[in-house]
Write a protein that holds these residues in place. Structure first.
Motif: not given
Length: 203
Positions: A53-64, A66-73, A119-122, A156-160
Motif C-alpha cells: 500500500f505504501f509503494l502503490t500510494g507513493g507511485s501514484l503520488l509521484v505520478w500525480g 508529474f501529471n500536475y506539472t505537465d498540465r501546468v506546462k 473529451s476524456n470525461h463524461s 481531474g487526473g491530478s486530483i484522483i
C-alpha cells in the motif's frame, strides 16, 4: 505407627498420571507451535501488504506530481481556441453510474485546419449541449492533442492521483503498526494437572 500423608503429591501421583501429564504437555506444545506459526505468517502478510500500500500510494503520488506539472506546462504552451460541440457520445452504464455522455467537439488550428476531438470525461447531465461553444487548448506541434478549458479536464487526473494515496497511506501504516505491535498475553490461571487435583485430609 505413622499414618500416610494423603496431601503428599508423591503419595497421590499414580503411574497413569505421568502419561497424562506428558500428553497434555505435548498437546500444549503443539498448540503453541501452531499459534506461533500462525502469528508469524500473519505478521509477514501484514508487513507485505503494508509495504504494498505504501509503494502503490507513493507511485501514484509521484505520478500525480508529474501529471500536475505537465498540465501546468501545457497551459503555458498550448494554443487556446474556440470549439463547437457537434455530438454527445453515449457512454454505457457501469456498476458505479448509469448512462453518461461525452462531448465531441471540433476546432481549428492557426492554419485553419479543422480537428475533431472527444473529451476524456463524461457526465449526466451532459456538461455541454450540441452546438455549444467551448474553449479548447491544443498542442501547436500536434493539434490532435487537445483538452477543453474546464476544471475537470485540466485537474481531474491530478486530483484522483493525489486522492488515492490519502487512503492507501493510512491503511499501509495501520498494517505495519499492527504487524510490529506487541499483543497482550491473556491472563491465565496457573493450571497444572497436579494443581487441579482435589486434596482430602483424613484424620
Amino acid at each position: 505407627r505413622t499414618s500416610p500423608n494423603y496431601n503428599d503429591p508423591d503419595f497421590q501421583k499414580k503411574p497413569e498420571d505421568s502419561a497424562l501429564d506428558k500428553y497434555e504437555k505435548g498437546f500444549d506444545k503443539a498448540i503453541n507451535a501452531a499459534n506461533t506459526i500462525h502469528n508469524a505468517g500473519k505478521k509477514i502478510a501484514y508487513i507485505f501488504m503494508g509495504l504494498f500500500f505504501f509503494l502503490t500510494g507513493g507511485s501514484l503520488l509521484v505520478w500525480g506530481i508529474f501529471n500536475y506539472t505537465d498540465r501546468v506546462k501545457e497551459l503555458d504552451t498550448y494554443v487556446k481556441t474556440t470549439g463547437t460541440v457537434v455530438e454527445l457520445r453515449e457512454v454505457p452504464p457501469t456498476d458505479n453510474s448509469g448512462v453518461t455522455y461525452k462531448p465531441v467537439y471540433i476546432y481549428k488550428d492557426v492554419n485553419g485546419k479543422e480537428f475533431r476531438h472527444e473529451s476524456n470525461h463524461s457526465s449526466e447531465p451532459p456538461a455541454y449541449n450540441v452546438g455549444e461553444k467551448l474553449e479548447v487548448f491544443y498542442d501547436k506541434n500536434n493539434p490532435n492533442k487537445a483538452f477543453e478549458n474546464s476544471f475537470l479536464s485540466k485537474w481531474g487526473g491530478s486530483i484522483i492521483l493525489f486522492s488515492v494515496p490519502l487512503v492507501l497511506f493510512p491503511v499501509g501504516l495501520w498494517m505495519l503498526v499492527s504487524a510490529f505491535r506487541r499483543k497482550k498475553r491473556p491472563i491465565q490461571d496457573n493450571y497444572s494437572p497436579q494443581n487441579s487435583r482435589s486434596h482430602v485430609s483424613i484424620g
